[in-house]
Design a protein around this motif. Sequence first.
Motif, PDB file in Angstrom:
ATOM      1  N   UNK A   1      -6.439   1.294 -13.311  1.00 50.19           N
ATOM      2  CA  UNK A   1      -5.357   2.079 -12.724  1.00 50.19           C
ATOM      3  C   UNK A   1      -4.688   2.969 -13.751  1.00 50.19           C
TER       4      UNK A   1
ATOM      5  N   UNK B   1      -9.207 -11.058  -4.841  1.00 48.72           N
ATOM      6  CA  UNK B   1      -8.956 -12.014  -5.930  1.00 48.72           C
ATOM      7  C   UNK B   1      -9.493 -13.394  -5.586  1.00 48.72           C
ATOM      8  N   UNK B   2     -10.067 -14.034  -6.588  1.00 46.67           N
ATOM      9  CA  UNK B   2     -10.615 -15.379  -6.413  1.00 46.67           C
ATOM     10  C   UNK B   2     -10.104 -16.268  -7.554  1.00 46.67           C
TER      11      UNK B   2
ATOM     12  N   UNK C   1      -6.860   8.076 -12.700  1.00 47.48           N
ATOM     13  CA  UNK C   1      -6.002   8.403 -11.556  1.00 47.48           C
ATOM     14  C   UNK C   1      -6.775   8.633 -10.252  1.00 47.48           C
TER      15      UNK C   1
ATOM     16  N   UNK D   1      -1.539 -13.349  -6.196  1.00 47.80           N
ATOM     17  CA  UNK D   1      -2.652 -12.791  -6.971  1.00 47.80           C
ATOM     18  C   UNK D   1      -2.341 -11.402  -7.496  1.00 47.80           C
ATOM     19  N   UNK D   2      -1.673 -10.618  -6.690  1.00 47.34           N
ATOM     20  CA  UNK D   2      -1.425  -9.234  -7.083  1.00 47.34           C
ATOM     21  C   UNK D   2      -0.039  -9.041  -7.708  1.00 47.34           C
TER      22      UNK D   2
ATOM     23  N   UNK E   1     -13.058  -0.271   4.821  1.00 43.32           N
ATOM     24  CA  UNK E   1     -13.214   0.914   3.968  1.00 43.32           C
ATOM     25  C   UNK E   1     -14.357   1.811   4.439  1.00 43.32           C
TER      26      UNK E   1
ATOM     27  N   UNK F   1     -13.054   4.543  -4.214  1.00 41.68           N
ATOM     28  CA  UNK F   1     -12.418   3.232  -4.052  1.00 41.68           C
ATOM     29  C   UNK F   1     -13.330   2.209  -4.704  1.00 41.68           C
TER      30      UNK F   1
ATOM     31  N   UNK G   1      -2.584   3.471  -6.854  1.00 40.70           N
ATOM     32  CA  UNK G   1      -3.673   3.616  -5.880  1.00 40.70           C
ATOM     33  C   UNK G   1      -4.366   2.276  -5.695  1.00 40.70           C
ATOM     34  N   UNK G   2      -3.720   1.434  -4.904  1.00 39.70           N
ATOM     35  CA  UNK G   2      -4.303   0.135  -4.585  1.00 39.70           C
ATOM     36  C   UNK G   2      -4.099  -0.073  -3.093  1.00 39.70           C
ATOM     37  N   UNK G   3      -5.144  -0.527  -2.411  1.00 42.74           N
ATOM     38  CA  UNK G   3      -5.031  -0.669  -0.962  1.00 42.74           C
ATOM     39  C   UNK G   3      -5.152  -2.122  -0.517  1.00 42.74           C
ATOM     40  N   UNK G   4      -4.641  -3.018  -1.369  1.00 40.81           N
ATOM     41  CA  UNK G   4      -4.586  -4.425  -0.990  1.00 40.81           C
ATOM     42  C   UNK G   4      -3.714  -4.552   0.255  1.00 40.81           C
TER      43      UNK G   4
ATOM     44  N   UNK H   1      -9.105   6.706  -9.126  1.00 42.51           N
ATOM     45  CA  UNK H   1      -9.697   5.455  -8.623  1.00 42.51           C
ATOM     46  C   UNK H   1      -8.660   4.667  -7.830  1.00 42.51           C
ATOM     47  N   UNK H   2      -9.023   4.289  -6.617  1.00 37.88           N
ATOM     48  CA  UNK H   2      -8.181   3.402  -5.820  1.00 37.88           C
ATOM     49  C   UNK H   2      -8.794   2.009  -5.922  1.00 37.88           C
ATOM     50  N   UNK H   3      -7.963   1.019  -6.241  1.00 35.42           N
ATOM     51  CA  UNK H   3      -8.501  -0.337  -6.381  1.00 35.42           C
ATOM     52  C   UNK H   3      -8.371  -1.088  -5.058  1.00 35.42           C
ATOM     53  N   UNK H   4      -9.378  -1.883  -4.744  1.00 36.51           N
ATOM     54  CA  UNK H   4      -9.334  -2.706  -3.538  1.00 36.51           C
ATOM     55  C   UNK H   4     -10.138  -3.981  -3.797  1.00 36.51           C
ATOM     56  N   UNK H   5      -9.648  -4.780  -4.748  1.00 44.47           N
ATOM     57  CA  UNK H   5     -10.397  -5.967  -5.163  1.00 44.47           C
ATOM     58  C   UNK H   5      -9.909  -7.221  -4.449  1.00 44.47           C
TER      59      UNK H   5
ATOM     60  N   UNK I   1      -7.142  -9.330 -13.818  1.00 48.88           N
ATOM     61  CA  UNK I   1      -5.950  -8.472 -13.714  1.00 48.88           C
ATOM     62  C   UNK I   1      -5.987  -7.365 -14.769  1.00 48.88           C
TER      63      UNK I   1
ATOM     64  N   UNK J   1     -12.570  -6.386   4.112  1.00 48.16           N
ATOM     65  CA  UNK J   1     -12.063  -5.194   3.417  1.00 48.16           C
ATOM     66  C   UNK J   1     -13.137  -4.111   3.340  1.00 48.16           C
TER      67      UNK J   1
END
Lengths: 155, 319
Positions: free
Chosen positions: B76, B88-89, B80, A29-30, B132, B58, A9-12, B82-86, B69, B128
Amino acid sequence: MKVREIMTRDVTSVGLNDTLERVVETCAHHKREGVPIVDDDNRVVGFISAKDIMSASLPGYLEMLQSTSFIPDTNTLVRNLTTIRSKPLKDVLRTKRVIKVKEDDTALYAADLIIKNGINSLIVVDEQDRLIGIVSRVELLLALLEGFDPKDKNG
Amino acid sequence: MEVLTVTLNPALDREIVLKNFRINEFHRLDSQEKSLISPGGKGINVSIMLDDLGIPSVAMGFLGGYIGRTIEEELRREHKNITTNFTYVNGESRENITLIDEVNQTITEINTIGPQILKDNMDRFMKRYTQMLGHAKICVISGSIPPGVEKDIYKQLVLLAKEKNVLTIINAKDDLLSYALEVPPDVVKPDMRGKRILLGHELDSLQDYVDSALEIRKKGVKLAVISHELTNDVVATGDGIWFFKPRLRMATANLLGTGDAYVTGVVYSLYTDNRDWLEVAKLGMASAMRNALSVEKEVKVDIEEIKEELKNIEIERLH
């Protein structure tokens, strides 16, 4: 076993106006080989992989020959990649059918799609075609190894 | 996905339990259970507690490096819903290390600083976030901000959410909250840990709390919850100001994470379409009280256990 049980469940994602450089960064990154492309409402409009970017940076005839041993020199690749790095995706992406599954599809159906189409990952969408996750080849295999019950007819 | 949680400065919480911790000495742990890691940061904590209650969310914010990471993978693997939408930097996400000495009953904490956020990172996050919001109903904005992020960020986030008719809940310190109040958000729970300052005023008497609650309400906030003496709340809704108090004394050692549990109760209530703000506040407090029954930061509970606590709340009208 259903896709909902094995998906990540990732929406990247990236957008059609993002540059190729952004796609490469996002993949790095991912730790992915590719990312879904979505519109402003998170609806899936495509998928771009590192392989697509490699192809776009090679001269056309090499793709036909299916080998990189014909590249005149590495500089050609670097030069082409530098030329296209800041181009938006929409200028580079060739229209491709996006292979998607729903949460309620079976894991076997997902495996079948991955094998038949020779792809690394599948996009999972909801009823409105919005991105809700992905299923990668490795995750699928892991899930099948760990949890597949041969007696389950729905597989 | 109806619930969004925003944690701009997530952390990996690492808890190390040892015996006789001494500075300048070598320590070896005798089992893996003595060193536990878990994803942290206020919004993420809310997502985790919502997951326990079966509510999908989310989780958004910035992550960086190896620690980033790990935060994402732990989220994750364990959760179950949780949807990730991070976004990255470059740089490393925060790590909050807590050394707990079982013998001497001491707690030593070391918190690292978050990664520097650049304008380009922020633009990507905003894109993003806006995406959302299109299919969200409730948005939780919680915690501190990493270096490089503008102080009025929560105001910007609430403005965007309002445009899309998304309910907003803010749980943050006064300096970040005060900008957001200009919009304003729907639910406000100031983070009063450390300082009893609200809207720039120091709060002392109960009347100060009531005055602040009135001031926040005047800005258009539907529910404001101000902690009073750790375990009590001054609650403001459109109908009045109330004093909420747990019937039983709560152990102050267990208050870690109760603010996040409170927000979780509020989200649960709103998610189940409750718009009676006093009832929303009650479930928030019940959730915090249930959480405070044990020492762990997050306790896996179900909604019935939380509702059990409702009868232990004393309510008195102040205004």
